[in-house]
Design a protein around this motif. Structure first.
Motif: not given
Length: 364
Positions: A46-51
């Motif tokens: 999984t790729r961690k995104l920060g919105i």
């Protein structure tokens, strides 16, 4: 995390514009933590995104628009990711030219969770080389340290620049511009797209030497981790870069979609045309069109006529199978086959077949 949508931003600005500008000018503006979202990666992780919130995104975008022209003057000609008027296709053209010049081995660098491991102090140091405006530097530092909200839990940001905000790609490029400068100083042929970096050399031995020395530079000077399991020296004909690998004919090297990219698009189409989905054909065709339009545009510089012909035949069989499953009853099959021009006897014979759906999809 504040649940404001993009559509609500304009109304918010009409009511709070002066307050926001004053907060920015006086330094009391404080970005909210980013929302942690994980999306699946093609390799299974999984790729961690920060919105960021909509307001923070707008401010970040404003900063990015001012800084981009400054750094475009500084960035390397061999950097192609997240830059205006540059992209993956330009990077692949450069790779082809290196191969045709005789650089037939590649050092494929893989950085471990690069966006999560950027050192904040080093980032500010690299920014200060080109920006002497204290206000801007303080604002960027605030974005770097705003923290993350993960399932309601606040996590402090000790390092990293979260993927998901408009400023992150630019900051990532500013940080890795130090790698570009080092590679240029050493006289290497290289292509970098964000954190994907390939260095082209003429022999396996040279490649292994470069891999060792650049790994030392990245880990000691830039404080980023190199994934030793995935970093390797090999042939561009076998290794993939940005979803492409190279082929060679009498005219020289050419790009083609990698084996993995071909398998992946087939897998996606297989899911779209799954025979028990129960959606209308029109909806299915829309999904296929959306997927294939993007895929074909991206890989348009690659040589893939044979693969596309094969994919087209296979996809038509998948669609025929789906239609045959929808015509569940014998009566429906007879009516529809007659509409397609079969005689009463022919329609009856085929409608009564005991073949499975996939076999039936290939019958005359």
């Amino acid at each position: 995390i504040d649940e404001m949508t993009v559509d609500e931003l304009f109304q918010y600005l009409r009511e709070n514009k002066e307050e926001l500008i004053t907060g920015l000018r006086e330094g009391s503006y404080k970005p909210l933590p980013v929302k942690r979202v994980e999306i699946p990666k093609p390799d299974g992780g999984t790729r961690k995104l920060g919105i960021p919130t909509v307001i923070d995104r707008m401010v970040q975008q404003a900063v990015a628009q001012v800084l981009t022209p400054i750094f475009e003057e500084i960035f390397s000609e061999n950097s192609f990711g997240f830059r205006p008027n540059r992209g993956a296709q330009g990077a692949i053209d450069r790779v082809i030219s290196y191969y045709n010049q005789g650089y037939k081995r590649v050092v494929d660098l893989d950085l471990k969770a690069y966006f999560d491991n950027v050192n904040h102090d080093l980032m500010m140091k690299y920014l200060q080389q080109y920006i002497d405006d204290e206000w801007t530097l303080k604002l960027i530092r605030k974005f770097l340290t705003s923290g993350v909200l993960d399932n309601g839990l606040f996590i402090r940001s000790e390092k990293g620049t979260p993927q998901g905000g408009p400023l992150s790609p630019l900051l990532a490029n500013i940080y890795l511009n130090e790698l570009d400068k080092e590679l240029t100083k050493r006289g290497h042929r290289f292509v970098r797209y964000a954190d994907d970096c390939n260095i082209y050399v003429k022999s396996q031995r040279a490649g292994e030497r470069v891999m060792r020395s650049i790994t030392r530079f990245l880990e000691k000077q830039l404080k980023v981790k190199v994934n030793t399991d995935k970093t390797q020296v090999g042939s561009p004909l076998k290794l993939k870069f940005l979803g492409f690998s190279l082929g060679v004919n009498s005219k020289g090297a050419y790009a083609r979609p990698s084996e993995e990219s071909r398998k992946r698009v087939r897998q996606v189409l297989k899911m779209i045309t799954k025979r028990n989905r129960g959606i209308s054909l029109n909806d299915m065709f829309k999904e296929i069109y959306q997927k294939m339009r993007g895929w074909l545009q991206y890989y348009s510089i690659g040589k893939m006529t044979t693969f596309i012909r094969y994919l087209d035949q296979w996809l038509r069989s998948r669609i025929r199978q789906y239609i045959w499953k929808q015509w569940k009853k014998t009566k429906t099959r007879i009516v529809n086959l007659k509409k397609l021009g079969l005689s009463q006897q022919g329609a009856y014979t085929f409608a009564m077949t005991r073949k499975g759906y996939w076999r039936a999809a290939h019958s005359k």
